[in-house]
Design a protein around this motif. Structure first.
Motif, PDB file in Angstrom:
ATOM      1  N   MET A   8       1.207   8.211  -1.830  1.00 50.24           N
ATOM      2  CA  MET A   8       0.063   7.314  -1.634  1.00 50.24           C
ATOM      3  C   MET A   8       0.471   5.886  -1.261  1.00 50.24           C
ATOM      4  SD  MET A   8      -2.500   9.172  -1.952  1.00 50.24           S
ATOM      5  CE  MET A   8      -2.568  10.932  -2.309  1.00 50.24           C
ATOM      6  N   LEU A   9       1.768   5.584  -1.300  1.00 51.37           N
ATOM      7  CA  LEU A   9       2.196   4.208  -1.044  1.00 51.37           C
ATOM      8  C   LEU A   9       2.646   4.003   0.391  1.00 51.37           C
ATOM      9  CD1 LEU A   9       4.369   3.328  -4.197  1.00 51.37           C
ATOM     10  CD2 LEU A   9       2.151   2.343  -3.582  1.00 51.37           C
ATOM     11  N   SER A  10       2.222   2.891   0.981  1.00 50.89           N
ATOM     12  CA  SER A  10       2.787   2.524   2.282  1.00 50.89           C
ATOM     13  C   SER A  10       3.211   1.063   2.246  1.00 50.89           C
ATOM     14  CB  SER A  10       1.800   2.780   3.422  1.00 50.89           C
ATOM     15  OG  SER A  10       0.481   2.802   2.979  1.00 50.89           O
ATOM     16  N   CYS A  11       4.017   0.687   3.203  1.00 48.10           N
ATOM     17  CA  CYS A  11       4.494  -0.692   3.276  1.00 48.10           C
ATOM     18  C   CYS A  11       3.299  -1.608   3.553  1.00 48.10           C
ATOM     19  CB  CYS A  11       5.534  -0.854   4.377  1.00 48.10           C
ATOM     20  SG  CYS A  11       6.100  -2.552   4.536  1.00 48.10           S
ATOM     21  N   ASN A  12       3.225  -2.690   2.771  1.00 46.64           N
ATOM     22  CA  ASN A  12       2.070  -3.576   2.856  1.00 46.64           C
ATOM     23  C   ASN A  12       2.404  -4.906   3.516  1.00 46.64           C
ATOM     24  OD1 ASN A  12       3.756  -4.175   0.738  1.00 46.64           O
ATOM     25  ND2 ASN A  12       2.160  -4.619  -0.733  1.00 46.64           N
ATOM     26  N   VAL A  16       2.953  -4.698   9.845  1.00 53.15           N
ATOM     27  CA  VAL A  16       3.690  -3.438   9.934  1.00 53.15           C
ATOM     28  C   VAL A  16       2.736  -2.294  10.285  1.00 53.15           C
ATOM     29  CG1 VAL A  16       4.929  -1.701   8.566  1.00 53.15           C
ATOM     30  CG2 VAL A  16       5.577  -4.101   8.416  1.00 53.15           C
ATOM     31  N   LYS A  17       3.118  -1.503  11.304  1.00 50.01           N
ATOM     32  CA  LYS A  17       2.233  -0.424  11.745  1.00 50.01           C
ATOM     33  C   LYS A  17       2.660   0.921  11.192  1.00 50.01           C
ATOM     34  CE  LYS A  17      -0.164  -2.453  15.412  1.00 50.01           C
ATOM     35  NZ  LYS A  17       0.539  -3.777  15.472  1.00 50.01           N
ATOM     36  N   TYR A  20       4.840   4.153   6.819  1.00 50.68           N
ATOM     37  CA  TYR A  20       4.664   5.357   6.001  1.00 50.68           C
ATOM     38  C   TYR A  20       5.351   6.550   6.645  1.00 50.68           C
ATOM     39  CZ  TYR A  20       2.459   8.954   3.212  1.00 50.68           C
ATOM     40  OH  TYR A  20       2.247   9.994   2.361  1.00 50.68           O
ATOM     41  N   LEU A 118       5.843  -3.691  -5.411  1.00 51.30           N
ATOM     42  CA  LEU A 118       5.457  -3.935  -4.022  1.00 51.30           C
ATOM     43  C   LEU A 118       5.067  -5.381  -3.764  1.00 51.30           C
ATOM     44  CD1 LEU A 118       5.107  -0.721  -4.218  1.00 51.30           C
ATOM     45  CD2 LEU A 118       3.848  -1.060  -2.095  1.00 51.30           C
ATOM     46  N   LEU A 119       5.434  -6.263  -4.691  1.00 53.62           N
ATOM     47  CA  LEU A 119       5.109  -7.675  -4.494  1.00 53.62           C
ATOM     48  C   LEU A 119       5.848  -8.182  -3.264  1.00 53.62           C
ATOM     49  CD1 LEU A 119       5.269  -9.028  -8.160  1.00 53.62           C
ATOM     50  CD2 LEU A 119       3.232  -8.456  -6.819  1.00 53.62           C
ATOM     51  N   LEU A 120       5.126  -8.952  -2.459  1.00 48.84           N
ATOM     52  CA  LEU A 120       5.708  -9.432  -1.207  1.00 48.84           C
ATOM     53  C   LEU A 120       6.224 -10.855  -1.349  1.00 48.84           C
ATOM     54  CD1 LEU A 120       2.983  -8.088   1.261  1.00 48.84           C
ATOM     55  CD2 LEU A 120       5.206  -7.064   0.724  1.00 48.84           C
TER      56      LEU A 120
ATOM     57  N   CYS B 128       3.480  -2.361  -9.553  1.00 49.38           N
ATOM     58  CA  CYS B 128       3.450  -3.809  -9.632  1.00 49.38           C
ATOM     59  C   CYS B 128       3.109  -4.318  -8.240  1.00 49.38           C
ATOM     60  CB  CYS B 128       4.816  -4.318 -10.086  1.00 49.38           C
ATOM     61  SG  CYS B 128       4.835  -6.083 -10.345  1.00 49.38           S
ATOM     62  N   THR B 129       1.898  -4.827  -8.083  1.00 49.09           N
ATOM     63  CA  THR B 129       1.458  -5.240  -6.755  1.00 49.09           C
ATOM     64  C   THR B 129       0.269  -6.188  -6.876  1.00 49.09           C
ATOM     65  OG1 THR B 129       0.929  -4.387  -4.536  1.00 49.09           O
ATOM     66  CG2 THR B 129      -0.205  -3.344  -6.373  1.00 49.09           C
ATOM     67  N   ASP B 130      -0.075  -6.810  -5.765  1.00 50.61           N
ATOM     68  CA  ASP B 130      -1.259  -7.661  -5.714  1.00 50.61           C
ATOM     69  C   ASP B 130      -2.481  -6.758  -5.514  1.00 50.61           C
ATOM     70  OD1 ASP B 130      -3.021  -9.779  -5.340  1.00 50.61           O
ATOM     71  OD2 ASP B 130      -2.551  -9.936  -3.206  1.00 50.61           O
ATOM     72  N   SER B 133      -2.566  -3.539  -3.214  1.00 51.10           N
ATOM     73  CA  SER B 133      -1.816  -3.611  -1.966  1.00 51.10           C
ATOM     74  C   SER B 133      -0.741  -2.525  -1.925  1.00 51.10           C
ATOM     75  CB  SER B 133      -1.173  -4.997  -1.868  1.00 51.10           C
ATOM     76  OG  SER B 133      -0.428  -5.093  -0.689  1.00 51.10           O
ATOM     77  N   GLY B 134      -0.667  -1.814  -0.803  1.00 48.96           N
ATOM     78  CA  GLY B 134       0.283  -0.713  -0.659  1.00 48.96           C
ATOM     79  C   GLY B 134      -0.363   0.639  -0.926  1.00 48.96           C
ATOM     80  N   LEU B 135      -1.477   0.618  -1.660  1.00 48.79           N
ATOM     81  CA  LEU B 135      -2.177   1.875  -1.956  1.00 48.79           C
ATOM     82  C   LEU B 135      -3.407   2.043  -1.073  1.00 48.79           C
ATOM     83  CD1 LEU B 135      -2.058   1.601  -5.848  1.00 48.79           C
ATOM     84  CD2 LEU B 135      -1.009   3.447  -4.530  1.00 48.79           C
ATOM     85  N   LYS B 137      -4.150   2.110   2.107  1.00 46.66           N
ATOM     86  CA  LYS B 137      -4.274   2.988   3.274  1.00 46.66           C
ATOM     87  C   LYS B 137      -4.506   4.427   2.869  1.00 46.66           C
ATOM     88  CE  LYS B 137      -1.737   0.787   6.977  1.00 46.66           C
ATOM     89  NZ  LYS B 137      -0.350   0.394   7.106  1.00 46.66           N
ATOM     90  N   ARG B 138      -3.664   4.910   1.983  1.00 43.57           N
ATOM     91  CA  ARG B 138      -3.693   6.333   1.657  1.00 43.57           C
ATOM     92  C   ARG B 138      -4.739   6.679   0.598  1.00 43.57           C
ATOM     93  NH1 ARG B 138      -2.577  10.472   3.037  1.00 43.57           N
ATOM     94  NH2 ARG B 138      -1.206  11.270   1.406  1.00 43.57           N
ATOM     95  N   LEU B 139      -5.035   5.743  -0.290  1.00 40.38           N
ATOM     96  CA  LEU B 139      -5.998   6.063  -1.355  1.00 40.38           C
ATOM     97  C   LEU B 139      -7.431   5.685  -0.980  1.00 40.38           C
ATOM     98  CD1 LEU B 139      -4.558   5.258  -4.928  1.00 40.38           C
ATOM     99  CD2 LEU B 139      -5.211   7.475  -4.012  1.00 40.38           C
TER     100      LEU B 139
END
Ligand SMILES: C[S@@+](CC[C@H](N)C(=O)[O-])C[C@H]1O[C@@H](n2cnc3c(N)ncnc32)[C@H](O)[C@@H]1O
Lengths: 125, 271
Positions: A8-12, A16-17, A20, A118-120, B128-130, B133-135, B137-139
């Motif tokens: 369920m995770l992709s690069c945020n 970035v296109k 995943y 995933l903190l940027l 751990c995210t804002d 974020s990161g979830l 697209k898929r969720l």
């Protein structure tokens, strides 16, 4: 982190296109038994990116756990063994330490104590 | 002792023992998280009145939650983990397939949530995210229940998102900086049948939050209202209007009950 979450995770990172699937680098992982729930598994199956799941299971050496091609969902209704393998891959493999690498930028998101971070950085948002 | 398996002849002691064994083995002796098992850290928000009010709202709506049979539940900003652990515990029996996600922007909070869940013998995937974020697209469109106790205290804007404990309460102007970012994220994550439970403070102008959500197609109702000396909290439940016609009153019908909303919020939102 379970493989369900990896799925369920992709690069945020902004812009970035093709972020995943994230490449899984597992340094420490365990298998933990989780209650088997056929209804949940059949329900979630169509939402799972099959190649990403197969790829992540392979990275632990589970080469024959899952078929390369996504099975037909009718097979999932009749084939209990397949459903149990799907269950094992999706929910019972836990990554404790490692990282997730963006296929486009190569940015590595660390996984510590089972928690992906995933903190940027400021220049990534 | 008679061993024929007849419901009437079952020794009640035996049933009790069986049941308590089962509960004890899963470390679940009560129907919500226990404070003594909640982990803490100096940089992590401890369960407070707002956390308790949110859990009370979930308990009050537990039957509906069980009927809904959520597949994915998520808490945004899980802090100590008290709320997500409580949700997982209260749905454990009737909703065994549900999967839980918890996010927090504070790495210490993410770890504290993990420890609290573990102490209660329940599981959530922690990221751990804002926000989510990161979830996203898929969720998208897949989460059935989202719970949020956001940083809602009115502060100067530059205190929002600071490192550590400040980010647990600093909400910027009207306490809305983070809330206003959460709403569109929730909208994209929620499934068609999905529900959001969110804590708000009177100063956040809840009626205006409801009208913003209404524009995105959500009805709302107050599940729990609680006033302390300093603040008045509302736990509001949101759902997509078309999926739950007639169940619960709409936000409009609640306005007459809330004089402060009428006087403060409704004016600004043009109602
Ligand atoms: C008021 S506390 C609530 C904690 C816990 N849910 C409870 O009810 O006790 C708000 C939490 O949200 C987290 N938070 C603040 N901003 C966030 C963001 N942008 N994304 C994710 N979490 C955030 C804080 O670190 C804090 O743990």
């Amino acid at each position: 982190m379970r493989l369900l979450t990896h799925n369920m995770l992709s690069c945020n990172i902004k812009g970035v296109k093709n972020g995943y699937p994230l490449r899984l680098e597992a340094e420490k992982w365990t298998e933990k038994e989780v209650d088997f729930n056929a209804k949940f598994l059949r329900g979630i199956f169509p939402k799972i990116d099959w190649p990403a799941l197969v790829g992540s299971a392979r990275s632990f050496g589970f080469n024959d756990l899952l078929p390369d091609e996504a099975p037909d969902s009718s097979l999932l209704a009749s084939d209990d063994d397949l459903l149990r393998r799907f269950h094992h891959a999706l929910l019972e493999i836990h990554v404790e330490e490692g990282g997730l690498v963006c296929p486009e930028t190569g940015r590595r998101f660390p996984i510590n104590k089972g928690i992906p971070n995933l903190l940027l950085h400021e220049d990534e948002v | 002792m008679d061993h024929t398996f007849d419901a009437n002849s079952l020794n009640p002691d035996m049933i009790d023992k069986k049941r308590s064994n089962k509960l004890a083995s899963s470390k679940m002796l009560s129907n919500i998280a226990q404070i003594r098992l909640v982990s803490n850290h100096p940089e992590v928000y401890e369960p407070c009145d707002d956390s308790f009010a949110l859990v009370d709202a979930l308990l009050a709506d537990r039957t509906n939650l069980l009927n809904m049979q959520p597949r994915f539940c998520m808490e945004v900003g899980s802090g100590s983990g008290y709320v997500i652990a409580s949700l997982a515990i209260m749905l454990h029996q009737g909703c065994s397939g549900a999967q839980y996600f918890a996010t927090d922007i504070n790495p210490h909070a993410a770890e504290t949530t993990a420890a609290t869940l573990e102490a209660h013998g329940v599981h959530a995937e922690i990221i751990c995210t804002d926000l989510a974020s990161g979830l996203g697209k898929r969720l998208a469109g897949m989460v059935d229940v989202i719970v949020v106790n956001p940083p809602y205290v009115p502060t100067p804007d530059d205190e929002v998102g600071c490192k550590g404990i400040t980010s647990s309460w600093a909400g910027g102007e009207n306490g809305r900086k983070v809330i206003d970012r959460i709403l569109p994220v929730v909208h994209s994550l929620l499934s068609e049948k999905g529900w959001l439970y969110m804590v708000t403070l009177t100063a956040n102008n809840p009626s205006q939050i409801c009208s913003m959500m209404r524009e995105m197609g959500y009805a709302s109702r107050i599940v729990v209202q609680r006033s302390t000396e300093e603040e008045s909290l509302h736990i509001i439940k949101f759902w997509r209007e078309h999926t739950e016609k007639g169940s619960g009153s709409s936000w409009l019908s609640q306005f007459p009950l809330l004089s402060f909303w009428r006087s403060s919020g409704a004016k600004e939102s043009g109602i």
